[in-house]
Scaffold this active site. Structure first.
Site, PDB file in Angstrom:
ATOM      1  N   ASP A 155     -13.880 -15.011 140.118  1.00 31.06           N
ATOM      2  CA  ASP A 155     -12.854 -15.852 140.153  1.00 31.06           C
ATOM      3  C   ASP A 155     -13.225 -17.447 140.263  1.00 31.06           C
ATOM      4  O   ASP A 155     -14.737 -17.757 140.182  1.00 31.06           O
ATOM      5  CB  ASP A 155     -12.063 -15.642 141.649  1.00 31.06           C
ATOM      6  CG  ASP A 155     -10.470 -15.764 141.161  1.00 31.06           C
ATOM      7  OD1 ASP A 155      -9.998 -16.583 140.266  1.00 31.06           O
ATOM      8  OD2 ASP A 155      -9.974 -14.875 141.948  1.00 31.06           O
ATOM      9  N   ASP A 222      -1.828 -15.836 137.546  1.00 32.26           N
ATOM     10  CA  ASP A 222      -1.577 -14.408 138.113  1.00 32.26           C
ATOM     11  C   ASP A 222      -0.326 -14.087 137.665  1.00 32.26           C
ATOM     12  O   ASP A 222       0.776 -14.646 137.597  1.00 32.26           O
ATOM     13  CB  ASP A 222      -1.842 -14.505 139.778  1.00 32.26           C
ATOM     14  CG  ASP A 222      -2.958 -14.798 140.266  1.00 32.26           C
ATOM     15  OD1 ASP A 222      -3.996 -15.152 139.481  1.00 32.26           O
ATOM     16  OD2 ASP A 222      -3.400 -14.739 141.352  1.00 32.26           O
TER      17      ASP A 222
END
Length: 664
Positions: A155, A222
């Site tokens: 990430d 997301d």
């Protein structure tokens, strides 16, 4: 309205980005990876019991045998401080047996062990703080390898030192690619092949650089537990579907199937689109824990073998957006499969069950020997010109087509009926009303003498024209007038000489292009010159199209009725900040002819370059999408492009206009 030829209705300029060769040299990700991840259901609160229980469920429920093998513990697994030697460790309260033991358990089930890391100083989901890998990449790669991991999801939180390490930065001071390159190189030094999943949420258009560093890359922000998230994500996927290939997969994010968020038809749509766009298929639901078990209906979706096969197809080609009917609330995606097959998905955006029709020409075909309707569980044979089925609200007509014939090709054995000296071909489709179609009639053998035939076209308001076919010919080519329709007939009368017609070929009009540089502007609308080789094919665009700003031109038409326009547009309004709310990665354009009701087309993103550092910031990258507009008359027609009603939508400003082609 149907199309009659295969056109790329969402296309990008060839100069917008170089063609990338597949990165894969290590044998991984020849097809998109499949597995399970803790995040969507458990957020940043995983524990050992949860991971073990769900991993076992992958096997017990028959999912692992279908390809779901990577088991990944996402954020929340580590602690704030490293060990005395500087290495990472796990949270012993949550994982008392430790990560090496967890890996052994997962491997013992015949599955693959995935962990989660971050390019920054902390993992996403902090606080409570979980340390990240910034400036510890080689050490952490060695630690991961010692645990015998098989994949690393990496990430990009708390990563930008120049802006004081914010949790999330959608406009970082430098490209995140350099941080991913460090970990990619560190992993390559280990004596272990690791699937590297790049997760920078689509920042800096990673499709251009991620394939050289990892096996997949997140294309956008997301997924969220709301139906609107599906439209947002596929609008971001639209301009980069052609980057998919063995070893390099655009990641649309983890699946919400089974989390009780969507209806069953919505789950089918979600799973269908992720599969045919060649996204990794990562289950984000609780399969089995102490309190939760996935429903049989959701499990059946995740186990649908045809859909999985589309995703895992050896050809590795993604589907692309072919048509979108914004006001009518549906759209079509399609792409090739191995063995000469094709997959098509017609998505019903309205939350009502209704009968919808796929015009085969919109995906490049006129005929299909077999059409398999996946979610309906039916098979149709000898499908000519179009296919109709009932589609549930927010559901998808997902089709597999075999033995197809290109659009515009009408084989006599499939399309014709002979009555005496009359041969009728039906159904014939026409995408636009025009006097400029070209008809080619192919005969099985030369004529012994010349003959006159009469061709009648149309289902209503039929028109007839006489043509003379000379002796010793096997082919006649002639202009033809057609009205926009999917259910026309074409009848050939040959009273004097018997004809044996083998096929017809129908070519639509090439049309006329109207560039942005020739429009008259009003209100805030502005013409801008773009950089060299951009804003294809004009090199300029009209921006600030709005409820009060429009662009007008005069189009000369040879016939009245409905006409098809291919609009070259630009949109790079990426929904980073607004992804949690109403961000759609889309902007509207409206087209009105001769003062008629504007037709609205909501276009996806077109950008194929960095929105941060590239010249033009992605606002010079054009794409094409088609729309049918009525109200045309013979002679001059006033065409106005704007964003009528935009004040009531998510974006008051429309997409930028490069130009359009009118099929007339």
């Amino acid at each position: 309205m149907s199309g009659i030829l295969a056109v790329s209705l969402l296309a990008v300029a060839a100069a917008a980005a170089p063609s990338l060769q597949p990165r894969l040299k290590d044998g991984l990700a020849k097809t998109p990876q499949m597995g399970w991840n803790t995040y969507n259901h458990y957020s940043c609160s995983p524990n050992e019991t949860i991971v073990r229980s769900n991993a076992k469920a992958l096997v017990d429920l028959g999912l692992s045998s279908l390809g779901y093998r990577y088991v990944t513990t996402d954020c929340g697994w580590t602690v704030a401080d490293r060990l005395a030697d500087g290495s990472l460790t796990w949270n012993e309260d949550l994982f008392p047996k430790g990560f090496p033991a967890l890996g052994e358990y997962i491997h013992g089930l015949g599955l693959l062990f995935g962990v989660y890391g971050d390019t920054g100083i902390l993992l996403c989901g902090s606080p409570p703080n979980n340390t990240g890998s910034l400036n510890h990449e080689e050490q952490d790669a060695a630690t991961f390898a010692s645990w015998k991991i098989d994949s690393l999801k990496y990430d990009n939180c708390y990563a930008d030192a120049a802006t004081n390490f914010p949790n999330v930065n959608y406009a970082p001071s430098t490209s995140p690619s350099s941080r991913y390159a460090i970990m990619s190189k560190a992993l390559a030094k280990q004596n272990r092949t690791v699937l590297f999943q790049i997760c920078d949420w689509g920042v800096d258009f990673p499709a251009l650089w991620a394939p050289s560093l990892g096996h997949s890359w997140r294309i956008g922000n997301d997924i969220i537990p709301a139906w609107r998230t599906i439209f947002r994500i596929i609008n971001q996927a639209a301009p980069q579907t052609d980057f998919a290939g063995p070893g390099q997969w655009p990641d649309l994010d983890m699946l919400e199937v089974g989390n009780g968020i969507f209806s069953i038809p919505e789950e089918q749509t979600h799973f269908s689109l992720w599969a045919i766009l060649k996204s990794p298929l990562t289950i984000g639901a609780a399969l089995k824990d102490e309190t939760t078990a996935i429903s049989d209906a959701s499990l059946a979706i995740l186990k649908q073998k045809d859909v999985i096969a589309f995703n895992q197809d050896a050809l590795g080609k993604s589907a692309s957006l072919r048509r979108r009917w914004t006001e009518e609330g549906y759209e079509v995606w399609s792409g090739p499969l191995s063995g000469g097959r094709t997959v098509a998905a017609l998505v019903n955006w309205r939350n009502e069950s209704r009968e919808l029709t796929l015009d085969l020409a919109d995906i490049g075909f006129q005929h299909a020997g077999t059409v398999k309707n996946i979610w309906e569980g039916s098979v149709a044979q000898n499908v000519r010109t179009s296919y109709t089925a009932t589609v549930a609200g927010h559901g998808t007509m997902l089709l597999e087509l075999h033995d197809t014939t290109a659009s515009g090709e009408y084989a006599a054995e499939i399309f014709s009926t002979i009555t005496g000296k009359t041969t009728t071909f039906a159904p014939i489709s026409a995408i636009t009303t025009s006097t400029n179609y070209t008809l080619t009639i192919n005969l099985s053998k030369p004529l012994s003498s010349s003959t006159t035939i009469t061709i009648t076209t149309g289902s209503t308001n039929a028109t007839s024209t006489q043509f003379r076919i000379p002796a010793s010919t096997t082919q006649l080519t002639t202009p033809l007038t057609l009205s926009a329709s999917t259910n026309l007939s074409l009848t050939i009368h040959h009273p004097s000489t018997p004809l044996t017609i083998t096929s017809l070929h129908l070519t639509p009009p090439a049309g006329t292009y109207y560039p942005s540089t020739t429009f008259t502007l009003s209100g805030p609308a502005t013409l801008t010159t773009c950089g060299a080789g951009t804003c294809h094919p004009v090199g300029a665009k009209i921006g600030y199209l709005s409820p009060t700003g429009s662009a007008k031109t005069t189009v000369h038409a040879s016939s009245a009725g409905e006409k098809y326009l291919e609009i070259d547009y630009i949109n790079n309004d990426i929904a980073f900040q607004s992804a949690w709310n109403e961000g759609r990665n889309a902007r509207n354009l409206t087209v009105a002819v001769n003062g008629g009701t504007p037709v609205r087309l909501e276009v996806p993103l077109s950008g194929r370059s960095s929105e941060l550092f590239a010249p033009g910031l992605g606002w010079w990258d054009s794409a094409t999408l088609g729309v049918t507009v009525d109200g045309w008359k013979v002679g001059g027609n006033e065409v106005v492009v704007g964003n009528v009603g935009g004040e009531d939508g998510v974006q008051s400003y429309g997409a930028d206009l490069v130009g359009f082609r009118v099929s007339d």
